[in-house]
Design a protein around this motif. Sequence first.
Motif, mmCIF file in Angstrom:
data_model
loop_
_atom_site.group_PDB
_atom_site.id
_atom_site.type_symbol
_atom_site.label_atom_id
_atom_site.label_comp_id
_atom_site.label_asym_id
_atom_site.label_seq_id
_atom_site.Cartn_x
_atom_site.Cartn_y
_atom_site.Cartn_z
ATOM 1 N N GLN A 166 0.830 -1.204 0.000
ATOM 2 C CA GLN A 166 0.000 0.000 0.000
ATOM 3 C C GLN A 166 0.866 1.256 0.000
ATOM 4 O O GLN A 166 2.004 1.255 0.465
ATOM 5 N N LYS A 167 0.265 2.332 -0.507
ATOM 6 C CA LYS A 167 0.989 3.597 -0.619
ATOM 7 C C LYS A 167 0.105 4.748 -0.155
ATOM 8 O O LYS A 167 -1.109 4.755 -0.388
ATOM 9 N N PHE A 168 0.749 5.726 0.488
ATOM 10 C CA PHE A 168 0.072 6.917 1.002
ATOM 11 C C PHE A 168 0.876 8.136 0.580
ATOM 12 O O PHE A 168 2.116 8.123 0.624
ATOM 13 N N ALA A 169 0.180 9.185 0.160
ATOM 14 C CA ALA A 169 0.861 10.420 -0.239
ATOM 15 C C ALA A 169 0.200 11.617 0.435
ATOM 16 O O ALA A 169 -1.032 11.665 0.583
ATOM 17 N N PHE A 170 1.038 12.576 0.823
ATOM 18 C CA PHE A 170 0.569 13.779 1.510
ATOM 19 C C PHE A 170 1.157 14.991 0.803
ATOM 20 O O PHE A 170 2.370 15.214 0.824
ATOM 21 N N ILE A 171 0.272 15.752 0.152
ATOM 22 C CA ILE A 171 0.695 16.902 -0.660
ATOM 23 C C ILE A 171 -0.031 18.139 -0.175
ATOM 24 O O ILE A 171 -1.249 18.250 -0.276
ATOM 25 N N LEU A 226 -4.501 9.385 -1.166
ATOM 26 C CA LEU A 226 -3.813 10.629 -1.498
ATOM 27 C C LEU A 226 -4.514 11.781 -0.784
ATOM 28 O O LEU A 226 -5.692 12.051 -1.033
ATOM 29 N N VAL A 227 -3.797 12.431 0.127
ATOM 30 C CA VAL A 227 -4.298 13.629 0.794
ATOM 31 C C VAL A 227 -3.699 14.819 0.063
ATOM 32 O O VAL A 227 -2.479 14.963 0.002
ATOM 33 N N CYS A 228 -4.558 15.663 -0.490
ATOM 34 C CA CYS A 228 -4.066 16.732 -1.350
ATOM 35 C C CYS A 228 -4.783 18.044 -1.045
ATOM 36 O O CYS A 228 -6.016 18.085 -0.945
ATOM 37 N N GLU A 229 -3.999 19.083 -0.907
ATOM 38 C CA GLU A 229 -4.608 20.398 -0.693
ATOM 39 C C GLU A 229 -5.461 20.777 -1.897
ATOM 40 O O GLU A 229 -5.138 20.484 -3.043
#
Length: 306
Positions: free
Chosen positions: A202-207, A226-229
């Motif tokens: 699994q992969k998680f990204a915070f932008i 993916l958490v993205c502004e």
Amino acid sequence: MSNRDLVVLGTASQAPTRTRNHNGYFLRWDDEGLLFDPGEGTQRQMLFAGVTAHQVTRVCVTHFHGDHCLGLPGVLQRMALDRVTGTVEVAYPASGADIFDRIRKLSLFHDTLSLRERPVPEAGGVLADGPAFRLEARPLSHRVPAVGYRLSEPDGIRMLPAELAARGITGPDIGRLQRDGMIEQNGSRFHLADVSVPRRGQKFAFIMDTRLCDAAFELAADADLLVCESTFADADAGLAEDYGHLTAGQAGRIAAAAGARRLVLTHFSQRYADAALPQLLRDAAAVYDGDIVLAAGLDRIAVPPR
């Protein structure tokens, strides 16, 4: 599946509103707890969400604008008050080392914390690379030095019970097969590939705070969450560019191009009342047909299981 979810502690950007606390995000990933961008009020939001100081094992700061870091002094002091004994790693852009030093020493308290600082160099870098996950940071395009974060689990395998049973492989032999890749039993030789299939990690990204840039797409690649502004609506794209932010549509574009499975929109400008936020959801959905969550304070958002 393991205990992996995101606890949203706040969704506001530069200024909070009556219904939106400043930034703050807590990622529960098995035995690790990663606190991202703790803005003002994070300590209190943690209480409301049932997140304790002892659960935080890492803090990841994208940049040193106040809405992303002014809750950190209180969180660190709460950790000391609650006698957190484990070493807590704190990652932040290396150019802000002096700011972090002032944050930690902002007021007087009995500092018993064991902190390991992980300043992120200008080019980004790998912050952790172990059997549980790899944590890396890459520079983004904001008005001040800023980084985004990516957490990725190593690929593995999934054992197939029916295939194991058909070959009479049980108990400790399963572990031996996993360890050695092959076993001999009753005159037959069995290989791991015969009784398993690949399992992608699994992969998680915070932008946060960034214009569109290559690093944003790289961080988001194949992200399960993916958490993205999405500070601005698409109608205000000019403001987004001027202030170094994304629109909701641009967040959707990143998610679509990267093949993300679930997109969390957050970091909303105070110019939008709560009733106006569904427009940001529509802007993102116009370019991304995956699962979209319009974040709200104290939400718990699961990392989609595989």
